[in-house]
Design a protein around this motif. Sequence first.
Motif, PDB file in Angstrom:
ATOM      1  N   ASP A  71      18.278 -25.424  -4.850  1.00 18.63           N
ATOM      2  CA  ASP A  71      17.021 -24.372  -5.904  1.00 18.63           C
ATOM      3  C   ASP A  71      18.273 -24.519  -7.272  1.00 18.63           C
ATOM      4  OD1 ASP A  71      16.049 -22.882  -3.812  1.00 18.63           O
ATOM      5  OD2 ASP A  71      17.567 -21.563  -3.363  1.00 18.63           O
ATOM      6  N   PHE A  72      18.592 -25.427  -7.181  1.00 17.22           N
ATOM      7  CA  PHE A  72      19.788 -25.458  -8.430  1.00 17.22           C
ATOM      8  C   PHE A  72      18.687 -25.175 -10.205  1.00 17.22           C
ATOM      9  CE2 PHE A  72      22.793 -28.171 -11.421  1.00 17.22           C
ATOM     10  CZ  PHE A  72      23.545 -26.808 -11.548  1.00 17.22           C
ATOM     11  N   GLU A  73      18.594 -26.113  -9.762  1.00 18.55           N
ATOM     12  CA  GLU A  73      17.726 -26.831 -11.199  1.00 18.55           C
ATOM     13  C   GLU A  73      16.788 -26.136 -11.766  1.00 18.55           C
ATOM     14  OE1 GLU A  73      16.700 -30.977 -11.381  1.00 18.55           O
ATOM     15  OE2 GLU A  73      18.689 -31.547 -10.410  1.00 18.55           O
ATOM     16  N   ARG A  74      15.650 -25.460 -10.120  1.00 16.46           N
ATOM     17  CA  ARG A  74      14.312 -24.737 -10.622  1.00 16.46           C
ATOM     18  C   ARG A  74      15.313 -23.248 -11.337  1.00 16.46           C
ATOM     19  NH1 ARG A  74      12.642 -22.258  -6.044  1.00 16.46           N
ATOM     20  NH2 ARG A  74      14.102 -23.843  -4.926  1.00 16.46           N
ATOM     21  N   ALA A  75      16.669 -23.238 -10.849  1.00 12.93           N
ATOM     22  CA  ALA A  75      17.396 -21.477 -10.911  1.00 12.93           C
ATOM     23  C   ALA A  75      17.626 -22.234 -12.773  1.00 12.93           C
ATOM     24  CB  ALA A  75      18.047 -21.214 -10.657  1.00 12.93           C
ATOM     25  N   ILE A  76      18.043 -22.789 -13.381  1.00 12.43           N
ATOM     26  CA  ILE A  76      18.559 -23.652 -14.633  1.00 12.43           C
ATOM     27  C   ILE A  76      17.157 -23.091 -15.501  1.00 12.43           C
ATOM     28  CG2 ILE A  76      19.418 -24.793 -16.449  1.00 12.43           C
ATOM     29  CD1 ILE A  76      21.416 -25.881 -13.892  1.00 12.43           C
ATOM     30  N   ARG A  89      16.294  -9.212 -16.588  1.00 12.29           N
ATOM     31  CA  ARG A  89      15.635 -10.061 -16.824  1.00 12.29           C
ATOM     32  C   ARG A  89      15.690 -11.656 -16.405  1.00 12.29           C
ATOM     33  NH1 ARG A  89      15.858 -10.316 -23.311  1.00 12.29           N
ATOM     34  NH2 ARG A  89      14.216 -12.685 -22.504  1.00 12.29           N
ATOM     35  N   LEU A  90      17.235 -11.701 -16.234  1.00 14.23           N
ATOM     36  CA  LEU A  90      18.039 -12.696 -14.965  1.00 14.23           C
ATOM     37  C   LEU A  90      17.248 -13.162 -13.934  1.00 14.23           C
ATOM     38  CD1 LEU A  90      21.336 -14.499 -16.143  1.00 14.23           C
ATOM     39  CD2 LEU A  90      20.270 -14.534 -13.921  1.00 14.23           C
ATOM     40  N   PHE A  91      17.873 -11.508 -12.633  1.00 18.32           N
ATOM     41  CA  PHE A  91      17.450 -11.783 -11.662  1.00 18.32           C
ATOM     42  C   PHE A  91      15.987 -11.817 -11.660  1.00 18.32           C
ATOM     43  CE2 PHE A  91      21.912 -10.329 -12.130  1.00 18.32           C
ATOM     44  CZ  PHE A  91      22.426 -11.787 -10.981  1.00 18.32           C
ATOM     45  N   THR A  92      15.262 -11.325 -12.066  1.00 17.23           N
ATOM     46  CA  THR A  92      13.705 -11.595 -12.052  1.00 17.23           C
ATOM     47  C   THR A  92      13.059 -12.723 -12.057  1.00 17.23           C
ATOM     48  OG1 THR A  92      13.807  -9.025 -12.768  1.00 17.23           O
ATOM     49  CG2 THR A  92      11.594  -9.877 -12.731  1.00 17.23           C
ATOM     50  N   ALA A  93      13.776 -12.870 -13.460  1.00 21.08           N
ATOM     51  CA  ALA A  93      13.532 -14.505 -13.186  1.00 21.08           C
ATOM     52  C   ALA A  93      13.628 -15.582 -12.535  1.00 21.08           C
ATOM     53  CB  ALA A  93      13.943 -15.146 -14.791  1.00 21.08           C
ATOM     54  N   LEU A  94      14.326 -15.092 -12.097  1.00 19.78           N
ATOM     55  CA  LEU A  94      15.587 -16.185 -10.363  1.00 19.78           C
ATOM     56  C   LEU A  94      14.501 -15.882  -9.177  1.00 19.78           C
ATOM     57  CD1 LEU A  94      19.069 -16.125 -10.980  1.00 19.78           C
ATOM     58  CD2 LEU A  94      17.457 -18.124 -11.253  1.00 19.78           C
ATOM     59  N   SER A  95      14.043 -14.752  -8.997  1.00 16.03           N
ATOM     60  CA  SER A  95      13.162 -14.499  -7.671  1.00 16.03           C
ATOM     61  C   SER A  95      11.815 -14.234  -8.329  1.00 16.03           C
ATOM     62  CB  SER A  95      13.416 -12.851  -8.011  1.00 16.03           C
ATOM     63  OG  SER A  95      12.003 -12.009  -8.120  1.00 16.03           O
ATOM     64  N   ARG A  96      11.477 -14.463  -9.384  1.00 14.94           N
ATOM     65  CA  ARG A  96       9.762 -14.815  -9.519  1.00 14.94           C
ATOM     66  C   ARG A  96       9.798 -16.934  -9.252  1.00 14.94           C
ATOM     67  NH1 ARG A  96       9.350 -12.158 -14.843  1.00 14.94           N
ATOM     68  NH2 ARG A  96      10.129 -14.218 -15.983  1.00 14.94           N
TER      69      ARG A  96
END
Length: 438
Positions: free
Chosen positions: A424-429, A392-399
């Motif tokens: 990408d830091f803030e977007r990733a959080i 879930r975490l990596f899917t969210a990051l790739s999306r």
Amino acid sequence: MGKIVAKFGGSSLADAGQFQKVRDILLSDSRRAYVVPSAPGKRNGADEKVTDMLYALCRQHRAGGDWQSVFARIAERYRTIAAELALPGVLDAELALIKSDVETGAGEDYCASRGEYLNGLLLSAYIGYPFVDPKDYIFFTAEGAFDSERTNTALGAALADMDTAVIPGFYGANPDGSIRTFSRGGSDITGAIVARAASADLYENWTDVNGFLMADPRLVTGARPIRCITYRELRELSYMGATVLHEDSVFPVHRAGIPTNIRNTNEPDHVGTMIAHTADVSDNPCVITGIAGRVGFSVISVEKAMMNAEKGFGRRVLQAIEEAGLNFEHLPTGIDTLCVVLETCQLTPVREQVVSRIMALTQPDTLTIHDELGLIATVGRGMVHNPGTAARLFTALSRANVNVRMIDQGSSELSILVGVDCCDFERAIRAIYGEFVR
Ligand code: ASP
């Protein structure tokens, strides 16, 4: 009846109105026996903290500047609170004494500690609990380290004879009796020390927020408060930059098995965040407990074919790091690669030395350094029981179109660490938060 140690931060005691809230909180539960106050904090954004003024006072005196006007502002701050609490003049003798101590060259720690000292005297007069001066019970060694066992014995014996007490935060005494302070924010540490010495059932840390939030509210608007967190989860989050409590305040209570409850003086009905040894997984509907991160890291990647068969390879890489006097933060490895993650500000001054030493010691095929990395820890005791969390975490990051530069899942299965480019830091959080918290 078990006892509670209640520590109140600077904003909780910034003016007479806040003192009244503190008294109401204390009166509403008779188990709140021992109180640890900070010095008065800011009353509004433009205001000054008394501790900052006390450091300025000492600096002004040393520089031969106008320290008297700084002293006058500090004294006025206390006199106003005292007068509004209908205790006019209660600190006048102490203020005169402190003024003469400053005049005769009192040290910086002594000056800084007077903020808590005076606030403790005032609170003691206001609520009627006896005053305990930490200089007689909280000890440092000759080397300046906190002397936990000597303190615990002395303070434990003193509190055993007292039903209630006000014990100012932030300071104790050197072996020669002179005053020594903890590092800034150290009243949290005093609170934890008192909780341990009193064998309290609970350490309450009253501040001006409703506990820890699941993410930095500057990055995630409306980030939810965490109701319950374990000390280990807290350690992972605070290591990655989440702050509410002083780091050193966790150890004494964690070791003594005492839970800590972060509460809001301005919203005393809110349950806040409970920090405990263990916590139920089921009371965490989001699977994750929190997300925290920091920017400013570099990764040194060392690659060499058949590295796995070469004895001592990892040790030699770390030898180069150690020789340069560096700490490393993480060490993700692959079959033929070994990465060392460290703070860029530490690496920069010795970068050339580290590169040439690793090259000489290991003869790698390639050595690259990637800067501008942000690390994000997603922490949760529930992860281990929930298959698919990493997916879930990596899917969210790739999306969210985040390029993941590094992955490290702690062996505890308590957190997943990802390294991303700073841009990408803030977007990733936000992407991780959005995935798990709905
Ligand atoms: N008053 C001290 C400071 O400002 C200690 C504390 O508030 O915890 O750092």
